[in-house]
Design a protein around this motif. Structure first.
Motif, mmCIF file in Angstrom:
data_model
loop_
_atom_site.group_PDB
_atom_site.id
_atom_site.type_symbol
_atom_site.label_atom_id
_atom_site.label_comp_id
_atom_site.label_asym_id
_atom_site.label_seq_id
_atom_site.Cartn_x
_atom_site.Cartn_y
_atom_site.Cartn_z
ATOM 1 N N GLY A 93 8.147 5.908 86.222
ATOM 2 C CA GLY A 93 7.442 4.778 85.820
ATOM 3 C C GLY A 93 7.782 4.953 84.453
ATOM 4 N N LEU A 94 6.971 5.191 83.053
ATOM 5 C CA LEU A 94 7.331 5.041 81.880
ATOM 6 C C LEU A 94 6.354 5.799 81.406
ATOM 7 N N LEU A 95 6.549 6.212 80.702
ATOM 8 C CA LEU A 95 5.289 6.986 79.351
ATOM 9 C C LEU A 95 5.383 6.516 78.082
ATOM 10 N N ALA A 96 4.002 6.081 77.092
ATOM 11 C CA ALA A 96 4.752 5.127 76.526
ATOM 12 C C ALA A 96 3.283 5.887 75.350
ATOM 13 N N ASP A 97 4.234 6.402 74.388
ATOM 14 C CA ASP A 97 3.085 6.674 72.824
ATOM 15 C C ASP A 97 2.459 5.117 71.998
ATOM 16 N N MET A 98 1.181 5.055 72.529
ATOM 17 C CA MET A 98 0.682 3.033 72.203
ATOM 18 C C MET A 98 0.209 3.691 71.122
ATOM 19 N N GLY A 99 -0.117 4.618 69.775
ATOM 20 C CA GLY A 99 -1.073 4.873 68.922
ATOM 21 C C GLY A 99 -2.267 6.573 69.294
ATOM 22 N N VAL A 100 -2.454 6.057 68.115
ATOM 23 C CA VAL A 100 -3.839 7.523 67.641
ATOM 24 C C VAL A 100 -5.139 6.401 67.707
ATOM 25 N N SER A 101 -6.063 7.171 67.847
ATOM 26 C CA SER A 101 -7.645 7.132 67.594
ATOM 27 C C SER A 101 -8.508 8.392 66.715
ATOM 28 N N ARG A 102 -8.825 8.684 65.894
ATOM 29 C CA ARG A 102 -9.834 9.638 65.533
ATOM 30 C C ARG A 102 -11.204 9.906 66.708
ATOM 31 N N ASN A 103 -11.009 9.007 68.216
ATOM 32 C CA ASN A 103 -11.938 8.742 68.886
ATOM 33 C C ASN A 103 -11.614 9.504 69.991
ATOM 34 N N PRO A 104 -11.675 10.884 70.362
ATOM 35 C CA PRO A 104 -11.145 11.142 71.920
ATOM 36 C C PRO A 104 -11.681 10.060 72.988
ATOM 37 N N ALA A 105 -12.796 9.759 72.668
ATOM 38 C CA ALA A 105 -12.693 9.108 73.732
ATOM 39 C C ALA A 105 -12.997 7.413 73.894
ATOM 40 N N PHE A 106 -12.440 7.133 72.956
ATOM 41 C CA PHE A 106 -11.676 5.542 73.116
ATOM 42 C C PHE A 106 -10.771 5.216 74.512
ATOM 43 N N ARG A 107 -11.292 4.203 74.755
ATOM 44 C CA ARG A 107 -10.369 3.532 76.047
ATOM 45 C C ARG A 107 -9.818 2.757 75.807
ATOM 46 N N PRO A 108 -8.417 2.597 75.739
ATOM 47 C CA PRO A 108 -7.530 1.291 75.012
ATOM 48 C C PRO A 108 -7.610 0.359 75.896
#
Length: 209
Positions: free
Chosen positions: A104-119
Motif C-alpha cells: 500500500g501507500l502512506l500519504a501525509d495529506m495535510g495538517v489540521s489544528r483539530n485532532p478530531a477532524f475527519r478528512p
C-alpha cells in the motif's frame, strides 16, 4: 609506597578504554552522517522516481519527488505535525490501498489544528516527496536493531480538502550530534582518569597514628 591495586585499576582502565572507544566510534558516525546529509541534499534537486513501496527506504530515494495512486483510503492516522508556514497541528496520514495485494501507500495529506477532524478525501493521485513514517518504537529497539524499519511515506504537495499542506521534509531537521557525543565520551574518560589518579594519590599518603 603502597602497591597499585590491581583489580580496581583493571576495572577503571577498562572503563576508560571503553569510553574512548565510544568517542572514536562517534567520530566515525559523524563522518558517515555528513556523507549521508550530502546525499539527501543532492536528492532534493534530482528528478522524480518511482515510489518505493517497501521498507527500508534507500538513502538514494529519501527527499526525492515521487507520486503514487491511492485507490482507497483504508485508515487515517493523526500525528503531530507542522504546516508549511510553521504552525503546529496534527497531520493526517492516509493508509491507502494501491492494488489487490501489496504494502500500500502512506500519504501525509495535510495538517489540521483539530485532532478530531475527519478528512473526506477518499483517494486519488498523490504527488510529493519521499520520506518515512513517524517512528514510535523504543530507543533501545532502534539502537539494537529490534525495531522494524520505518515504511516509506509521501508528503503530498497538495493538501486534502479541509487541511493545510504539511511542511516538506527538510535536511535541517536531521540532527548530526555525533561530534558532541564524542566529546562527552572523551570528557567522561578524562574525568574518570583524574578521579582515579586523585584516589591513588590519597591512598599513598601516610596515615596518622
Amino acid at each position: 609506597m603502597k602497591r597499585l591495586p590491581i583489580i580496581p585499576t583493571i576495572i577503571v582502565g577498562a572503563a576508560i578504554a571503553a569510553m574512548i572507544a565510544l568517542g572514536l566510534w562517534q567520530l566515525g558516525r559523524a563522518d558517515e552522517k555528513r556523507a549521508l546529509l550530502a546525499v539527501y541534499t543532492a536528492n532534493l534537486a534530482k528528478p522524480a522516481i518511482a515510489y518505493p513501496a517497501l521498507a527500508p527506504v534507500p538513502d538514494e530515494a529519501l527527499f526525492r519527488p515521487s507520486s503514487a495512486q491511492c485507490l482507497e483510503v483504508v485508515n487515517w492516522r493523526a500525528e503531530a505535525g507542522r504546516t508549511r508556514t510553521g504552525e503546529s497541528g496534527y497531520r493526517f496520514i492516509a493508509e491507502c490501498r494501491t492494488g489487490a495485494e501489496g504494502p500500500g501507500l502512506l500519504a501525509d495529506m495535510g495538517v489540521s489544528r483539530n485532532p478530531a477532524f475527519r478528512p473526506a478525501w477518499t483517494g486519488g493521485q498523490v504527488t510529493g516527496r519521499i520520506t518515512t513514517e513517524p517512528q514510535h518504537g523504543s530507543l533501545i529497539g532502534q539502537l539494537f536493531g529490534n525495531a522494524p524499519p520505518p515504511r516509506p511515506m509521501l508528503i503530498s504537495d497538495n493538501a486534502a480538502p479541509g487541511l493545510e499542506p504539511s511542511a516538506q521534509p527538510s535536511i535541517d531537521e536531521i540532527p548530526n550530534n555525533h561530534l558532541a557525543y564524542a566529546g562527552q565520551w572523551f570528557f567522561f574518560a578524562a574525568v574518570a582518569a583524574i578521579i582515579y589518579f586523585l584516589a591513588l594519590r590519597r591512598r599513598q599518603r601516610p596515615t596518622d597514628r
